[in-house]
Design a protein around this motif. Structure first.
Motif, PDB file in Angstrom:
ATOM      1  N   ASN A 168       0.888  -1.241   0.094  1.00  0.00           N
ATOM      2  CA  ASN A 168      -0.099   0.005   0.054  1.00  0.00           C
ATOM      3  C   ASN A 168       0.924   1.281  -0.059  1.00  0.00           C
ATOM      4  OD1 ASN A 168      -2.534  -1.139  -0.304  1.00  0.00           O
ATOM      5  ND2 ASN A 168      -3.254  -0.774   1.657  1.00  0.00           N
ATOM      6  N   ASP A 207      -5.299  12.125   6.310  1.00  0.00           N
ATOM      7  CA  ASP A 207      -4.986  11.447   5.084  1.00  0.00           C
ATOM      8  C   ASP A 207      -3.941  10.860   4.885  1.00  0.00           C
ATOM      9  OD1 ASP A 207      -7.618  12.244   4.545  1.00  0.00           O
ATOM     10  OD2 ASP A 207      -7.001  13.561   2.869  1.00  0.00           O
ATOM     11  N   GLY A 208      -3.625   9.655   4.380  1.00  0.00           N
ATOM     12  CA  GLY A 208      -2.286   9.121   4.260  1.00  0.00           C
ATOM     13  C   GLY A 208      -1.821   8.180   5.520  1.00  0.00           C
ATOM     14  N   GLY A 209      -2.968   8.457   6.538  1.00  0.00           N
ATOM     15  CA  GLY A 209      -2.376   7.869   7.848  1.00  0.00           C
ATOM     16  C   GLY A 209      -2.487   6.378   8.046  1.00  0.00           C
ATOM     17  N   LEU A 210      -2.829   6.076   9.324  1.00  0.00           N
ATOM     18  CA  LEU A 210      -3.103   4.630   9.972  1.00  0.00           C
ATOM     19  C   LEU A 210      -4.041   3.940   9.206  1.00  0.00           C
ATOM     20  CD1 LEU A 210      -2.732   2.535  12.221  1.00  0.00           C
ATOM     21  CD2 LEU A 210      -4.554   3.842  13.320  1.00  0.00           C
ATOM     22  N   GLN A 211      -5.222   4.546   8.688  1.00  0.00           N
ATOM     23  CA  GLN A 211      -6.172   3.838   7.886  1.00  0.00           C
ATOM     24  C   GLN A 211      -5.927   3.343   6.770  1.00  0.00           C
ATOM     25  OE1 GLN A 211      -6.195   7.141   8.791  1.00  0.00           O
ATOM     26  NE2 GLN A 211      -6.316   8.259   7.134  1.00  0.00           N
ATOM     27  N   ASN A 212      -4.641   3.465   6.126  1.00  0.00           N
ATOM     28  CA  ASN A 212      -4.431   3.086   4.895  1.00  0.00           C
ATOM     29  C   ASN A 212      -3.585   1.605   4.771  1.00  0.00           C
ATOM     30  OD1 ASN A 212      -4.284   5.215   2.307  1.00  0.00           O
ATOM     31  ND2 ASN A 212      -4.089   6.156   4.565  1.00  0.00           N
ATOM     32  N   GLY A 214      -3.412  -1.982   4.986  1.00  0.00           N
ATOM     33  CA  GLY A 214      -4.466  -3.115   4.261  1.00  0.00           C
ATOM     34  C   GLY A 214      -3.999  -4.507   4.987  1.00  0.00           C
TER      35      GLY A 214
ATOM     36  N   GLU B   6     -10.856  10.350   4.984  1.00  0.00           N
ATOM     37  CA  GLU B   6     -10.111   9.151   4.797  1.00  0.00           C
ATOM     38  C   GLU B   6     -10.469   8.141   5.509  1.00  0.00           C
ATOM     39  OE1 GLU B   6      -6.412   8.195   2.178  1.00  0.00           O
ATOM     40  OE2 GLU B   6      -5.952   8.296   4.152  1.00  0.00           O
ATOM     41  N   PHE B  96      -4.130 -10.588   1.660  1.00  0.00           N
ATOM     42  CA  PHE B  96      -4.170  -9.311   1.076  1.00  0.00           C
ATOM     43  C   PHE B  96      -4.628  -9.186  -0.343  1.00  0.00           C
ATOM     44  CE2 PHE B  96      -2.205  -5.419  -0.884  1.00  0.00           C
ATOM     45  CZ  PHE B  96      -2.775  -4.454  -0.027  1.00  0.00           C
ATOM     46  N   ARG B 100      -8.567  -8.618  -2.315  1.00  0.00           N
ATOM     47  CA  ARG B 100      -8.898  -7.501  -3.497  1.00  0.00           C
ATOM     48  C   ARG B 100      -9.443  -8.356  -4.673  1.00  0.00           C
ATOM     49  NH1 ARG B 100      -6.241  -5.778   0.474  1.00  0.00           N
ATOM     50  NH2 ARG B 100      -6.156  -3.880   0.994  1.00  0.00           N
TER      51      ARG B 100
END
Lengths: 255, 204
Positions: A168, A207-212, A214, B6, B96, B100
């Motif tokens: 990611n 934006d671009g933080g932890l939630q990215n 996967g 986000e 992963f 997807r």
């Protein structure tokens, strides 16, 4: 000794300048005992002649401490990102393939610009603020067990191997990557660092933080320092759940 | 909330995947499973669902709207990744990638499935019952298309449930995450079995 005549075959991905097209160049280097990738590269620098016998420019790479604590010499060796100082020739399959960590902008040959990692550390405020208008004195003591645990997280050398391994982190995303996330956990658990916990959490969920993340969990497998990156990420996820509930339902004060 | 949109979108994506979409998937497969008893048993179960109060409202709030958001944002997530299995062939990296891939397969399957069953009913008044499914699944191609679709959907749900637990910070330690891998594997096996058994009952 028979070993004197042995050679090491090395294929290096080269690039003359940031915008230039990369190309491969093969080298044959005289073998010595206990060589690492850096000593092989130094051999090329001493005698910049490729496998075809042509004179060439010396291969450029970054290095610093030569003992796997600075992270500067990280590169992709036989497909895996690692430090070239601790990559021992005797343990590598030949030909040894060297490439730059292409997650980062390549400056020249094997040297990359890791600025995005340092920018991320600034973004999430990965430090303990100690400057004030008066002497703040000593901070509170930390339990020994916690200090030992925090020491493991503090081993991060911002080398970039986890970003290189993460699917990611790429040109389509502005994910700051596992290293900076884990640093938030480190500084949030520091007795004085925790004063700025809420600020760090806000930056972390930007934006671009932890939630990215996967959850491919490549980072924890790739980390040369064995930092429990995915545990840090999951722990921060829990913290983020509480933090977002607090800031939405809670009072005007959140710490 | 606006300043970290986000984060909000990602968490909403994760939440909707389980509540209500995952719950709906399980309910759907349980109702379908009545087909293995008898055509009447399936028709009765399906009619019970059809006659729930506020059905159209329930369909929109619990199925269409969440599914649409989950699908659109999921496609975006899937295409921001750059898979690297050749260099990092670890188990979780496989999961992963498969998460997807199955997401995209499930989306294609669901679009077709909704068109063929729900929309056909709404537009042409096709009767939704055991015979309709039996007719669809008579074709070998459609049968296998449904098998792939069901397996992909169940995988996506089971593995998505695993990441749901990590994303919300419920399973933090490697050990709890490992135990959860086995638990979600169990969910995958049970619901795949139920789905395939129903398809076989419809077709043969």
């Amino acid at each position: 000794m028979a070993e004197d005549h042995k050679t090491i075959r090395m294929i290096v991905q080269r690039q003359d300048e940031p915008e230039a097209q990369p190309y491969e160049e093969e080298f044959e280097i005289p073998y010595r005992k206990n060589m690492n990738v850096i000593s092989a590269l130094m051999e090329i620098r001493r005698n910049p002649v490729n496998a075809k016998g042509e004179q060439t420019t010396p291969v450029y790479w970054d290095m610093g401490c030569l003992e796997e604590v600075c992270g500067a010499c990280s590169m992709v060796i036989n497909g895996k990102a690692m430090q070239s100082c601790t990559a021992l020739i005797d343990q590598l399959e030949q030909p040894v393939r060297l490439e730059p960590m292409k997650t980062f902008p390549v400056m020249r040959d094997l040297a990359v610009d890791r600025s995005r990692m340092f920018d991320s550390l600034k973004k999430v405020k990965a430090w303990v603020p100690i400057d004030g208008t008066y002497d703040l004195g000593e901070g509170p003591r930390m339990p020994e067990s916690k200090r030992q645990w925090a020491y493991e997280l503090s081993k991060c050398m911002t080398c970039g191997v986890c970003l290189e391994a993460c699917p990611n982190v790429n040109s389509n995303s502005d994910f700051i990557g596992p290293a900076a996330l884990s640093q938030v956990r480190l500084f949030n658990s520091h007795p004085t660092g925790s004063y700025h916990k809420a600020e760090r959490m806000d930056a972390l969920l930007d934006d671009g933080g932890l939630q990215n993340c996967g959850n491919s969990q490549n980072c924890v497998q790739a980390c040369p320092k064995g930092i429990p990156l995915t545990t840090s990420i999951a722990a921060l996820n829990r913290e983020a759940t509480l933090h977002s509930f607090k800031s939405f339902f809670g009072s005007d004060y959140h710490h | 909330m606006a300043e970290n949109r986000e984060f909000f979108n990602r968490r909403l994506h994760s939440l909707l995947g389980v509540f209500p979409i995952g719950l709906f998937l399980m309910q759907h497969l349980v109702v379908n499973h009545f087909a293995t008893y008898s055509p009447e048993a399936f028709n009765n179960a399906a009619h019970f669902m059809e006659n729930l109060p506020l059905r159209v409202f329930l369909e929109f709030v619990l199925i269409y709207i969440p599914l649409l958001f989950h699908a659109v944002y999921g496609v975006y997530i899937a295409f921001t990744a750059k898979n690297n299995l050749r260099r990092y062939g670890f188990f979780r990296n496989w999961m992963f990638m498969l998460q997807r891939a199955t997401g995209i397969i499930t989306l294609i399957f669901i679009v077709w499935h909704v068109w063929e069953t729900r929309l056909a009913h709404a537009i042409y008044g096709t009767e939704v019952n055991f015979d309709m499914m039996a007719t669809i699944l008579e074709s070998t191609f459609m049968f296998w298309f449904y098998v792939v679709g069901v397996v992909a959907a169940v995988f996506h749900f089971a593995n998505g449930l695993w990441s749901f637990f990590v994303t919300w910070g419920i399973t933090v330690t490697p050990r709890s995450q490992k135990v959860l891998t086995y638990a979600t594997l169990g969910i995958f096996i049970i619901f795949t079995y139920m789905g395939i058994a129903s398809l076989i009952a419809f077709a043969y």
